[in-house]
Design an enzyme around this catalytic site. Sequence first.
Site, PDB file in Angstrom:
ATOM      1  NE  ARG A 128     -37.048  17.319   9.368  1.00 46.54           N
ATOM      2  CZ  ARG A 128     -36.885  16.382  10.288  1.00 46.54           C
ATOM      3  NH1 ARG A 128     -35.669  16.138  10.784  1.00 46.54           N
ATOM      4  NH2 ARG A 128     -37.912  15.657  10.703  1.00 46.54           N
TER       5      ARG A 128
ATOM      6  CE1 TYR B 118     -35.121  14.671 -33.501  1.00 45.32           C
ATOM      7  CE2 TYR B 118     -33.071  15.675 -32.765  1.00 45.32           C
ATOM      8  CZ  TYR B 118     -34.445  15.726 -32.899  1.00 45.32           C
ATOM      9  OH  TYR B 118     -35.146  16.808 -32.428  1.00 45.32           O
TER      10      TYR B 118
ATOM     11  CG  ASN C  31     -37.929  12.719   8.846  1.00 42.13           C
ATOM     12  OD1 ASN C  31     -39.131  12.747   8.642  1.00 42.13           O
ATOM     13  ND2 ASN C  31     -37.390  12.016   9.831  1.00 42.13           N
TER      14      ASN C  31
ATOM     15  CD  GLN D  10     -53.613  15.541   8.790  1.00 43.80           C
ATOM     16  OE1 GLN D  10     -52.673  15.106   8.103  1.00 43.80           O
ATOM     17  NE2 GLN D  10     -53.499  15.731  10.105  1.00 43.80           N
TER      18      GLN D  10
ATOM     19  N   GLY E   4     -47.701  14.890   5.297  1.00 43.32           N
ATOM     20  CA  GLY E   4     -46.654  15.768   5.819  1.00 43.32           C
ATOM     21  C   GLY E   4     -46.105  16.711   4.764  1.00 43.32           C
TER      22      GLY E   4
ATOM     23  CG  ASN F 284     -43.956   3.648  18.618  1.00 45.81           C
ATOM     24  OD1 ASN F 284     -44.504   2.723  18.001  1.00 45.81           O
ATOM     25  ND2 ASN F 284     -44.382   4.903  18.550  1.00 45.81           N
TER      26      ASN F 284
ATOM     27  NE  ARG G 204     -13.289   4.296 -47.650  1.00 52.05           N
ATOM     28  CZ  ARG G 204     -12.871   3.035 -47.787  1.00 52.05           C
ATOM     29  NH1 ARG G 204     -12.066   2.689 -48.780  1.00 52.05           N
ATOM     30  NH2 ARG G 204     -13.262   2.113 -46.945  1.00 52.05           N
TER      31      ARG G 204
ATOM     32  CG  ASP H   5     -42.089   9.469   6.111  1.00 43.20           C
ATOM     33  OD1 ASP H   5     -42.681   8.506   6.655  1.00 43.20           O
ATOM     34  OD2 ASP H   5     -41.929  10.568   6.675  1.00 43.20           O
TER      35      ASP H   5
END
Length: 475
Positions: free
Chosen positions: A45, A397, A254, A101, A41, A197, A450, A131
């Site tokens: 969206r 660093y 979706n 596909q 798909g 379904n 220091r 999904d």
Amino acid sequence: KLRYVVDKSKRQRWPRHVIEVEAMFGLYRVMSFTAIILAAGKGTRMRSALAKPLHQVGGRAMLSWSIDAAMAAGAERIVTVLSPDSEDIQTWLDGAPFAIQHEQHGTGDAVAAARDSVGTGDGIAIIMFADTPLVTSQSLTALADCVASGASIAIAGFEPADPAGYGRLVPDKDGGITRIVEHKDATAEERRITLCNGGIMAVRTPALFDRLSRITNDNAKGEYYLTDIVGLAVADGQQVRHVVIAEDEIMGVNDRIDLARAEAALQSRLRHAAMESGVTMIAPETVFLAADAVIERDVIIDPHVVIGAGCHIGEGSMIRAFSHLEGAKLGACCVIGPYARLRPGTDAEEGVKIGNFVETKNTRLGAGAKANHLTYLGDAEVGSHANIGAGTITCNYDGYGKFQTLIGDSAFIGSNSALVAPVSIGARAIIGAGSTITSDVDEDSVALARAGMTEKAGAARAFRDRRDKDTGSKS
């Protein structure tokens, strides 16, 4: 019960004999099948440059959830159906099988694209969706078992509180399914059916591909619908059954709103599982867990904690409020936070304390070490029972590379110290507060770096008098 552990990149599974041992003891039944995962798909969206199946739920790509559920259920082969412009997903799959596909002509066309990869031998195929990340291996196993027991097709059904808008599974008098009807096409009587379904189905092969070759696109969208194979199976005199699964398992994603709903449902699962295993959460609805987080018993988690990917928290530890952990390993009885940030590579042994506004990265802390306040420890080795004073920084660093700081056992680092790496502080050494350490310090030594303090008596009043005169004010 042994737990299925899947490495996302290597796709490794437990050896087959482990699964068979579990099956012998009735922990679950393993039914071999091929999984076809539809991921072609466009996902428009989502409004994202990232392919929809790669959006994450619980710190893992949705496609990963579908693949791992299939593997845990016993899939011997998994084929993901993709669109032609799916290079990012193909790279993510890292050599795992996929089919293309070439043109999007519906779900039936998508499954048909996997024909060459799946083959036409006798077996079972379970059709899934990239999904739909919350389906469980238990549900997939139940679908495969249903087909293995004689059904030609087994459909995942669910019973929502409000079935409006969902396709209905129309039953016959014996409990079989005669067809799937969309809500808009259903009669008033069919709309009273509460069994809906879920989309996921198991189908006997090679009948699956035979029926796909017989369906038509004679509909308003001009698409080939996978659900049309149900009517063909019934017409062929074959049995179509259903398996009822939880509604959240077929929750489709979706858009970003759906993604948030899926995340919420998964977090509820993860919290529930953690608490069942002996973890205390003061306000569980405020805690967020990555799916792969390992949290041992008697851990206490305060409100507003995030435990990200790759974390292992040892027994009896406490994670205090507003802490964020990722890629961190904690031994037993550690105390973290509040407001601590543990980044990847943090490895704390038993009894370590990492307090408020302390950040660690790529750092190992020995047993009983403490860094209680306002500290950064990066690329460091901290010995057991060392004490890191407030405001200490490992300067790891230099703008070009990272360097390591070594702090020995029972060393004491005074507050507001800067340890300029590479540097080594010996065991039991003491660093005076406010020091900037640029050279190694021997064991049992005291190091100060220091400037000497200068006091000028009365200088503050002289300063104020001068400023008052300049501004015309009086302090």
